[in-house]
Design a protein around this motif. Sequence first.
Motif, mmCIF file in Angstrom:
data_model
loop_
_atom_site.group_PDB
_atom_site.id
_atom_site.type_symbol
_atom_site.label_atom_id
_atom_site.label_comp_id
_atom_site.label_asym_id
_atom_site.label_seq_id
_atom_site.Cartn_x
_atom_site.Cartn_y
_atom_site.Cartn_z
ATOM 1 N N ASN A 1 0.838 -1.200 0.000
ATOM 2 C CA ASN A 1 0.000 0.000 0.000
ATOM 3 C C ASN A 1 0.870 1.245 0.000
ATOM 4 O OD1 ASN A 1 0.322 -0.934 3.003
ATOM 5 N ND2 ASN A 1 -0.061 1.262 3.099
ATOM 6 N N PHE A 2 0.297 2.341 -0.486
ATOM 7 C CA PHE A 2 1.000 3.617 -0.480
ATOM 8 C C PHE A 2 0.951 4.226 0.916
ATOM 9 C CE2 PHE A 2 0.261 3.627 -5.134
ATOM 10 C CZ PHE A 2 1.562 3.923 -5.544
ATOM 11 N N VAL A 3 2.103 4.727 1.352
ATOM 12 C CA VAL A 3 2.229 5.447 2.615
ATOM 13 C C VAL A 3 2.727 6.853 2.301
ATOM 14 C CG1 VAL A 3 3.509 5.578 4.791
ATOM 15 C CG2 VAL A 3 2.619 3.383 4.000
ATOM 16 N N THR A 4 2.125 7.848 2.935
ATOM 17 C CA THR A 4 2.529 9.233 2.715
ATOM 18 C C THR A 4 3.763 9.543 3.557
ATOM 19 O OG1 THR A 4 0.240 9.863 2.291
ATOM 20 C CG2 THR A 4 1.781 11.629 2.804
ATOM 21 N N LEU A 5 4.837 9.969 2.883
ATOM 22 C CA LEU A 5 6.106 10.237 3.556
ATOM 23 C C LEU A 5 6.330 11.722 3.811
ATOM 24 C CD1 LEU A 5 8.397 7.805 1.504
ATOM 25 C CD2 LEU A 5 6.905 7.288 3.442
ATOM 26 N N ALA A 6 5.866 12.557 2.905
ATOM 27 C CA ALA A 6 5.964 14.012 3.070
ATOM 28 C C ALA A 6 4.676 14.617 2.540
ATOM 29 C CB ALA A 6 7.168 14.578 2.335
ATOM 30 N N ARG B 1 5.753 22.700 2.485
ATOM 31 C CA ARG B 1 4.902 23.874 2.269
ATOM 32 C C ARG B 1 4.426 23.913 0.820
ATOM 33 N NH1 ARG B 1 9.203 27.991 5.077
ATOM 34 N NH2 ARG B 1 9.383 26.898 7.069
ATOM 35 N N ALA B 2 3.799 22.832 0.399
ATOM 36 C CA ALA B 2 3.312 22.717 -0.972
ATOM 37 C C ALA B 2 2.011 21.939 -0.963
ATOM 38 C CB ALA B 2 4.345 22.008 -1.850
ATOM 39 N N ASP B 3 1.188 22.175 -1.959
ATOM 40 C CA ASP B 3 -0.036 21.393 -2.124
ATOM 41 C C ASP B 3 0.326 20.083 -2.805
ATOM 42 O OD1 ASP B 3 -1.815 23.202 -0.932
ATOM 43 O OD2 ASP B 3 -1.919 24.393 -2.764
ATOM 44 N N ALA B 4 1.015 19.223 -2.050
ATOM 45 C CA ALA B 4 1.580 18.009 -2.637
ATOM 46 C C ALA B 4 1.801 16.958 -1.567
ATOM 47 C CB ALA B 4 2.905 18.329 -3.334
ATOM 48 N N ARG B 5 1.899 15.724 -2.027
ATOM 49 C CA ARG B 5 2.274 14.599 -1.177
ATOM 50 C C ARG B 5 3.341 13.770 -1.880
ATOM 51 N NH1 ARG B 5 -3.477 14.545 -0.259
ATOM 52 N NH2 ARG B 5 -3.970 14.661 1.982
ATOM 53 N N LEU B 6 4.282 13.237 -1.096
ATOM 54 C CA LEU B 6 5.202 12.198 -1.552
ATOM 55 C C LEU B 6 4.751 10.892 -0.931
ATOM 56 C CD1 LEU B 6 8.031 11.243 -2.783
ATOM 57 C CD2 LEU B 6 8.906 11.598 -0.463
ATOM 58 N N LEU B 7 4.518 9.884 -1.764
ATOM 59 C CA LEU B 7 4.071 8.576 -1.290
ATOM 60 C C LEU B 7 5.024 7.504 -1.806
ATOM 61 C CD1 LEU B 7 1.313 10.166 -2.698
ATOM 62 C CD2 LEU B 7 0.278 8.623 -1.049
ATOM 63 N N ALA B 8 5.053 6.360 -1.105
ATOM 64 C CA ALA B 8 5.859 5.233 -1.556
ATOM 65 C C ALA B 8 5.170 3.936 -1.162
ATOM 66 C CB ALA B 8 7.266 5.290 -0.950
ATOM 67 N N ALA B 9 5.446 2.899 -1.948
ATOM 68 C CA ALA B 9 4.894 1.572 -1.689
ATOM 69 C C ALA B 9 5.906 0.533 -2.127
ATOM 70 C CB ALA B 9 3.578 1.370 -2.441
ATOM 71 N N THR B 10 5.906 -0.613 -1.464
ATOM 72 C CA THR B 10 6.651 -1.779 -1.930
ATOM 73 C C THR B 10 5.627 -2.860 -2.273
ATOM 74 O OG1 THR B 10 6.927 -2.599 0.333
ATOM 75 C CG2 THR B 10 8.691 -1.248 -0.558
ATOM 76 N N VAL B 11 5.819 -3.493 -3.420
ATOM 77 C CA VAL B 11 4.843 -4.461 -3.906
ATOM 78 C C VAL B 11 5.547 -5.737 -4.358
ATOM 79 C CG1 VAL B 11 2.977 -2.901 -4.539
ATOM 80 C CG2 VAL B 11 4.864 -3.212 -6.114
ATOM 81 N N ALA B 12 4.913 -6.867 -4.077
ATOM 82 C CA ALA B 12 5.427 -8.160 -4.509
ATOM 83 C C ALA B 12 4.990 -8.419 -5.945
ATOM 84 C CB ALA B 12 4.898 -9.259 -3.592
ATOM 85 N N ALA B 13 5.691 -9.328 -6.614
ATOM 86 C CA ALA B 13 5.339 -9.680 -7.986
ATOM 87 C C ALA B 13 3.885 -10.134 -8.046
ATOM 88 C CB ALA B 13 6.255 -10.778 -8.492
ATOM 89 N N GLY B 14 3.134 -9.582 -8.998
ATOM 90 C CA GLY B 14 1.739 -9.925 -9.165
ATOM 91 C C GLY B 14 0.777 -9.103 -8.343
ATOM 92 N N GLU B 15 1.290 -8.333 -7.400
ATOM 93 C CA GLU B 15 0.423 -7.530 -6.541
ATOM 94 C C GLU B 15 -0.117 -6.322 -7.317
ATOM 95 O OE1 GLU B 15 0.461 -6.262 -1.849
ATOM 96 O OE2 GLU B 15 2.359 -6.651 -2.885
ATOM 97 N N VAL B 16 -1.337 -5.915 -6.971
ATOM 98 C CA VAL B 16 -2.023 -4.828 -7.680
ATOM 99 C C VAL B 16 -2.373 -3.716 -6.701
ATOM 100 C CG1 VAL B 16 -4.065 -4.178 -9.019
ATOM 101 C CG2 VAL B 16 -2.959 -6.392 -9.421
ATOM 102 N N LEU B 17 -2.087 -2.472 -7.100
ATOM 103 C CA LEU B 17 -2.495 -1.287 -6.354
ATOM 104 C C LEU B 17 -3.345 -0.417 -7.270
ATOM 105 C CD1 LEU B 17 0.866 -0.127 -4.679
ATOM 106 C CD2 LEU B 17 -0.972 -1.412 -3.609
#
Length: 241
Positions: free
Chosen positions: A151-156, A169-185
Amino acid sequence: MTTTITPQSIVDRRPFATLGHADHGWLNARHHFSFSSYHDPDRMGWGAIRVWNDDEIAPNSGFAPHPHRDMEIITYVRSGAITHQDSMGNSGRTAAGDVQVMSAGSGVRHSEYNLEDVPTTLFQIWIEPKRLGGAPSWGAKPFPKGDRSGNFVTLASGYAEDVDALPIRADARLLAATVAAGEVLNYTVAAGRHAYLVPARGTIEIDGVRIDARDGAALEGGRRVTITAIDEAEIVLVDSE
């Protein structure tokens, strides 16, 4: 520029081989957007995102003290570590998988050195702030990769509701996720927004469009995309105005 159109979405794929490139010896850099001596009028930014550099910094080298102002600068470390010092008196070491943010505000000087015995690789991302000026600031935080498995997690984030993220101080998000082979987000880019996605490692498909490691994908707003991992992957995404 390679643009692939599917019935579900428009995915503007930026293959790694087409990115701007600068090899300074101590720094081997790829530029997703126009930066320094690399200029492409079709790649001036994406929404409020102005810079996404893919940097490899040689051991015991780095960026000497230099100034910035009126920019939100995010560093996502992929391997190794980076050591920060700035004119505000801050210092810290940010290791692989972790994030540091610097709001340049009215002006700040900083240095970023790889003091390790191995190369450091990182993404350096610049986002335009929602307001100019203000006192500069810096922060860093560890983000265990296990917490973002599947799943995506918000980092900043520039939004108060993201209480566990580093503030920017921006209208923005940095997100990251780790996914296994075949996994769908699934990810929805809201109308009027801009998302830019890069697999730090691994290969994925976005609505059937193959995105290899360190390729970029610019996603238009008003669409829901399906991300499928071809093999184990680490995904970094910025969602901005």
